[in-house]
Design an enzyme around this catalytic site. Structure first.
Site, PDB file in Angstrom:
ATOM      1  N   GLU A   1     -23.469  38.614  18.940  1.00  0.00           N
ATOM      2  CA  GLU A   1     -22.954  37.452  19.675  1.00  0.00           C
ATOM      3  C   GLU A   1     -22.808  37.746  21.156  1.00  0.00           C
ATOM      4  O   GLU A   1     -23.258  36.973  22.018  1.00  0.00           O
ATOM      5  CB  GLU A   1     -21.602  37.014  19.100  1.00  0.00           C
ATOM      6  CG  GLU A   1     -20.996  35.849  19.895  1.00  0.00           C
ATOM      7  CD  GLU A   1     -19.718  35.281  19.295  1.00  0.00           C
ATOM      8  OE1 GLU A   1     -19.188  35.835  18.308  1.00  0.00           O
ATOM      9  OE2 GLU A   1     -19.266  34.245  19.815  1.00  0.00           O
TER      10      GLU A   1
ATOM     11  N   THR B   1     -12.262  34.532  17.306  1.00  0.00           N
ATOM     12  CA  THR B   1     -11.706  35.107  18.542  1.00  0.00           C
ATOM     13  C   THR B   1     -10.446  34.383  18.986  1.00  0.00           C
ATOM     14  O   THR B   1      -9.473  35.022  19.412  1.00  0.00           O
ATOM     15  CB  THR B   1     -12.755  35.066  19.665  1.00  0.00           C
ATOM     16  OG1 THR B   1     -13.868  35.897  19.308  1.00  0.00           O
ATOM     17  CG2 THR B   1     -12.188  35.543  20.977  1.00  0.00           C
TER      18      THR B   1
ATOM     19  N   ILE C   1     -16.081  39.856  16.482  1.00  0.00           N
ATOM     20  CA  ILE C   1     -14.803  39.217  16.117  1.00  0.00           C
ATOM     21  C   ILE C   1     -15.087  37.752  15.835  1.00  0.00           C
ATOM     22  O   ILE C   1     -15.278  36.957  16.768  1.00  0.00           O
ATOM     23  CB  ILE C   1     -13.739  39.339  17.234  1.00  0.00           C
ATOM     24  CG1 ILE C   1     -13.400  40.806  17.534  1.00  0.00           C
ATOM     25  CG2 ILE C   1     -12.470  38.576  16.831  1.00  0.00           C
ATOM     26  CD1 ILE C   1     -12.340  40.998  18.611  1.00  0.00           C
ATOM     27  N   ASP C   2     -15.157  37.409  14.547  1.00  0.00           N
ATOM     28  CA  ASP C   2     -15.314  35.986  14.196  1.00  0.00           C
ATOM     29  C   ASP C   2     -13.906  35.426  14.022  1.00  0.00           C
ATOM     30  O   ASP C   2     -13.162  35.870  13.153  1.00  0.00           O
ATOM     31  CB  ASP C   2     -16.123  35.839  12.915  1.00  0.00           C
ATOM     32  CG  ASP C   2     -16.441  34.381  12.658  1.00  0.00           C
ATOM     33  OD1 ASP C   2     -16.814  33.664  13.603  1.00  0.00           O
ATOM     34  OD2 ASP C   2     -16.269  33.932  11.514  1.00  0.00           O
TER      35      ASP C   2
ATOM     36  N   ASP D   1     -21.310  39.598  14.416  1.00  0.00           N
ATOM     37  CA  ASP D   1     -20.239  38.942  15.161  1.00  0.00           C
ATOM     38  C   ASP D   1     -19.081  39.925  15.187  1.00  0.00           C
ATOM     39  O   ASP D   1     -18.442  40.156  14.164  1.00  0.00           O
ATOM     40  CB  ASP D   1     -19.823  37.626  14.487  1.00  0.00           C
ATOM     41  CG  ASP D   1     -18.856  36.829  15.372  1.00  0.00           C
ATOM     42  OD1 ASP D   1     -18.676  35.626  15.100  1.00  0.00           O
ATOM     43  OD2 ASP D   1     -18.278  37.421  16.307  1.00  0.00           O
TER      44      ASP D   1
ATOM     45  N   ASP E   1     -22.219  33.985  12.994  1.00  0.00           N
ATOM     46  CA  ASP E   1     -21.016  33.550  12.261  1.00  0.00           C
ATOM     47  C   ASP E   1     -21.266  33.504  10.758  1.00  0.00           C
ATOM     48  O   ASP E   1     -20.338  33.669   9.967  1.00  0.00           O
ATOM     49  CB  ASP E   1     -20.602  32.139  12.712  1.00  0.00           C
ATOM     50  CG  ASP E   1     -20.134  32.075  14.163  1.00  0.00           C
ATOM     51  OD1 ASP E   1     -20.519  31.111  14.849  1.00  0.00           O
ATOM     52  OD2 ASP E   1     -19.408  32.982  14.583  1.00  0.00           O
TER      53      ASP E   1
HETATM   54  C1  LIP Z   1     -15.873  30.699  15.645  1.00  0.00           C
HETATM   55  C2  LIP Z   1     -16.440  30.199  14.342  1.00  0.00           C
HETATM   56  C3  LIP Z   1     -15.775  28.903  13.905  1.00  0.00           C
HETATM   57  C4  LIP Z   1     -15.951  27.862  14.959  1.00  0.00           C
HETATM   58  C5  LIP Z   1     -15.340  28.340  16.266  1.00  0.00           C
HETATM   59  C6  LIP Z   1     -15.944  29.675  16.723  1.00  0.00           C
HETATM   60  P1  LIP Z   1     -16.108  32.905  17.133  1.00  0.00           P
HETATM   61  O1  LIP Z   1     -16.607  31.850  16.001  1.00  0.00           O
HETATM   62  O2  LIP Z   1     -16.250  31.176  13.356  1.00  0.00           O
HETATM   63  O3  LIP Z   1     -16.343  28.428  12.704  1.00  0.00           O
HETATM   64  O4  LIP Z   1     -15.349  26.657  14.552  1.00  0.00           O
HETATM   65  O5  LIP Z   1     -15.566  27.363  17.263  1.00  0.00           O
HETATM   66  O6  LIP Z   1     -17.298  29.462  17.053  1.00  0.00           O
HETATM   67  O7  LIP Z   1     -16.477  32.260  18.433  1.00  0.00           O
HETATM   68  O8  LIP Z   1     -14.640  33.081  17.003  1.00  0.00           O
HETATM   69  O9  LIP Z   1     -16.914  34.152  16.875  1.00  0.00           O
END
Ligand code: LIP
Length: 281
Positions: free
Chosen positions: A72, A97, A94-95, A92, A222
């Site tokens: 990412e 964030t 940190i999914d 990713d 993601d």
């Molecule tokens: C997140 C996604 C989530 C989405 C957020 C964000 P990140 O990923 O896991 O589904 O709704 O807007 O994109 O940016 O925290 O890696």
């Protein structure tokens, strides 16, 4: 026959656990100046995201120097986001964030691995909950070593559905998001939930805690790892309009079975966003 990808899985789990330790040590002390913005004022990135991605890629590159990588934060820094037939790690760091910045407990390290554009293994480490979700194609899905199975529910009116508002606040996009949400809520389903992490939402499907998850706006990093976890737990992966999942399309529908998925497809107002593999205009 040598199980070539088992060592890859073992290494991915080890590096995800190490990355999770870094995240746990940082959560709760993310200084406001360490939070940066990407596509909008609600699309956050921190120095920990960048540090963790470097840690993961460096560790995997040392062991698999010929493999390709999609990360990412590497893509955010300008690297191409191209999924080829080559062995490719899709990361990713940190999914969730925003959850990390707010110490909200759903934060995942995501490591997917694809060959010939098919995800062969996935690791999603929900590091604040210490839940290590893993799957290899054809070998089942697990959480902390316990086998996973999707919900057996066939009736969407007895289901919990997960979705997210995403980070796009364009009015026409919001209209589609809320019109879909209103129709799903009005089925009626038992409830709608969102963990704030696509990967953890997918693991909630895989573990039978919710029946389905849909979203438009996510990225390949993601969902890649979670996709094989859902399918190996007996679930289905589709596009929000009911066709096959396209990892680069920014759209995902993960469900416990086709019946629930088809009922959701009827209610979702689909829309398109710039694909992950589409050059910026
Ligand atoms: C997140 C996604 C989530 C989405 C957020 C964000 P990140 O990923 O896991 O589904 O709704 O807007 O994109 O940016 O925290 O890696």
């Amino acid at each position: 026959m040598t199980d070539v990808w088992q060592s890859a899985m073992d290494h991915a789990v080890a590096v995800a656990r190490k990355a999770g330790q870094v995240v746990r040590e940082a959560v709760g002390s993310v200084q406001s100046e360490a939070v940066m913005l990407k596509s909008s004022s609600i699309d956050l990135v921190t120095q920990t995201d960048q540090k963790v991605e470097k840690l993961i890629i460096h560790s995997l590159q040392e062991k698999f120097p010929t493999h390709c990588f999609i990360g990412e934060e590497s893509v955010a820094a300008g690297e191409a986001c191209v999924l080829s037939d080559s062995p490719t790690w899709i990361i990713d760091p940190i999914d969730g964030t925003t959850n990390f910045v707010h110490s909200f407990p759903f934060v995942a390290i995501c490591i997917g691995f694809s060959v010939n554009k098919q995800v062969e293994l996935g690791v999603v480490y929900s590091c604040l909950q210490d839940e290590m979700y893993t799957a290899r194609r054809g070998k089942g899905a697990f959480c902390n070593g316990r086998p996973l199975q999707v919900s057996q529910q066939q009736d969407i009116r007895k289901s919990i559905i997960a979705t997210e508002f995403g980070s796009n606040r364009d009015p026409s996009t919001m209209d589609k998001v809320f019109s879909s949400l209103r129709k799903v809520v009005s089925i009626p389903v038992h409830g709608v939930r969102g963990a704030g992490s696509a990967a953890i939402n997918m693991c909630l499907v895989a573990s039978g805690r919710v029946e389905a998850y849909y979203e438009t706006g996510i990225h390949v990093w993601d969902i890649a790892a979670g996709s094989v976890i859902v399918s190996e737990a007996g679930g289905v992966l589709l596009d929000v309009e009911g066709g096959p999942l396209d990892l680069m399309s920014r759209r995902v529908l993960a469900a416990n079975n086709r019946s629930i998925a088809d009922q959701l497809v009827k209610e979702i107002d689909a829309f398109n966003l710039q694909r992950d593999d589409e050059p910026a205009s």
